[in-house]
Design an enzyme around this catalytic site. Structure first.
Site, mmCIF file in Angstrom:
data_model
loop_
_atom_site.group_PDB
_atom_site.id
_atom_site.type_symbol
_atom_site.label_atom_id
_atom_site.label_comp_id
_atom_site.label_asym_id
_atom_site.label_seq_id
_atom_site.Cartn_x
_atom_site.Cartn_y
_atom_site.Cartn_z
ATOM 1 N N SER A 142 -5.912 20.354 102.044
ATOM 2 C CA SER A 142 -5.563 20.222 103.456
ATOM 3 C C SER A 142 -5.782 21.534 104.192
ATOM 4 O O SER A 142 -5.618 22.626 103.620
ATOM 5 C CB SER A 142 -4.094 19.804 103.587
ATOM 6 O OG SER A 142 -3.629 19.939 104.915
ATOM 7 N N TYR A 167 4.755 20.795 102.347
ATOM 8 C CA TYR A 167 3.533 20.009 102.169
ATOM 9 C C TYR A 167 2.354 20.937 101.897
ATOM 10 O O TYR A 167 1.585 20.740 100.959
ATOM 11 C CB TYR A 167 3.267 19.167 103.415
ATOM 12 C CG TYR A 167 1.894 18.536 103.433
ATOM 13 C CD1 TYR A 167 1.561 17.513 102.550
ATOM 14 C CD2 TYR A 167 0.910 18.981 104.321
ATOM 15 C CE1 TYR A 167 0.294 16.943 102.555
ATOM 16 C CE2 TYR A 167 -0.352 18.417 104.337
ATOM 17 C CZ TYR A 167 -0.659 17.404 103.443
ATOM 18 O OH TYR A 167 -1.912 16.854 103.443
#
Length: 356
Positions: A142, A167
């Site tokens: 990501s 995350y």
């Protein structure tokens, strides 16, 4: 090839599955079908791929009615025994690992979900790749790993040691875990850092979906950091094209690599990290304007302070991906927004003008 696709009922996973099947591959798709967002949307995606929704609750294996090469099974990646059985039976050539607990803001309140899915689940995938001779593992990272970096555009030779959400920390951990397995067991591994993917069948927790719903419903849409944000909005078909190309190019070890003066996205192991994005960031307010133009209705905007864990701007340098696979995103914001809004209206049966 025979391919395992994790997260097959997810937004990107659904589109990747569709592309791989049209290209003639055999695909085994697995997904936990958790309730992070509307389960009906996930099941409807699977139905688009020919999976009978009525069989999902009680069948461990479901064959597609549309694609002879597609099999779906509901499986949690933390189920180590179940995952091993799938690998042992199928003997996959390639693994595309897209399953993860997503969402920056959700990680602030549900940290355990990220450790279970993104850490425990990923190490189980790595172990299976090690034990069953997988020829190439492609996994989703990501843009959030760039954290406190403020130098634009983001390049894969920048330091990513300062994530600002759990995350992001789990995605950074995935990159480190993947490298260790690649080094120890010579597993070719490619990581892709996705940048703000949008398009039909998108996730309801992401800005394009939330903004479209709010504008159509005539509700205020929440814009954080008072609108002073930029995103490298990338249409999903451009992402899928990149995945479909890079899976055929497993990385090779670089015997000349040195930690002191070499690209930190590669290694003496068969390992490589790429950014994958539009390489053309636009402001959040310009994206909202494109939605307003397509929907035919002005947004009611509620400006709010920056939320914890968010990045002010994301901007992908994709030069190495261009060099490797001639990666060139072609979808303009106008075309991408038009396709997304058209899908949204069709899916939610919005037949009257949005200003009605």
């Amino acid at each position: 090839m025979k391919i395992l696709l994790t997260g097959a009922a997810g937004f990107i996973g659904f589109h990747v599955a569709n592309r791989l099947l049209k290209d003639g591959h055999t695909v085994v798709g697995i997904d936990s079908l958790n309730h992070y967002y509307d389960l009906h949307l996930k099941v409807d995606r699977l139905q688009e791929l020919g999976i009978d929704r009525n069989n999902i609750a009680y069948k461990t294996r479901i064959d597609s009615d549309i694609y002879p090469g597609f099999i779906f099974g509901q499986l949690n990646l933390e189920d180590k025994d179940g995952l091993n059985k799938a690998f042992e039976k199928a003997q996959f050539d390639l693994v595309i690992h897209l399953a993860a607990q997503a969402g920056v803001r959700y990680s602030l309140t549900h940290p355990d979900a990220y450790i279970s899915s993104n850490i425990v689940g990923f190490v189980n995938v790595l172990e299976c790749c090690r034990n069953y001779g997988v020829r190439h593992l492609v996994f989703a990272s990501s843009s959030s790993v760039y954290g406190l970096n403020d130098e634009a555009p983001f390049t894969t030779d920048q330091n990513t040691d300062h994530p600002i959400s759990l995350y992001a920390a789990t995605k950074k951990s995935n990159e480190l875990m993947a490298h260790s397995y690649s080094h120890l067991f010579q597993i070719p591994v490619t990581g892709l850092r996705f940048f703000t993917v949008y398009g039909p069948w998108g996730r309801p927790d992401m800005a394009p979906f939330l903004f479209t719903k709010a504008i159509i419903d005539g509700k205020p849409l929440k814009v954080f950091n008072y609108g002073e944000m930029k995103r490298d909005f990338t249409y999903v078909d451009d992402i899928v094209e990149g995945v479909a190309r890079i899976m055929n190019f497993p990385p090779n070890p670089d015997p000349e690599w040195k930690s002191s003066n070499s690209d930190i996205s590669s290694s003496t192991a068969p390992y490589k990290i790429y950014n994958i994005g539009k390489n053309a960031p636009i402001s959040l307010m310009d994206f909202i304007a494109a939605l307003e133009n397509e929907i035919g209705k002005k947004a009611i905007v509620e400006f709010l302070p920056m939320q914890a864990g968010d990045l002010t701007a994301t901007y992908a340098d994709v030069a190495d991906l261009i060099q490797r696979i001639d990666y060139k995103p072609t979808t303009s914001i106008e075309d991408g927004v038009r396709k997304f809004v058209k899908w949204y209206r069709t899916y939610y049966k919005i037949t009257k003008p949005s200003y009605y």
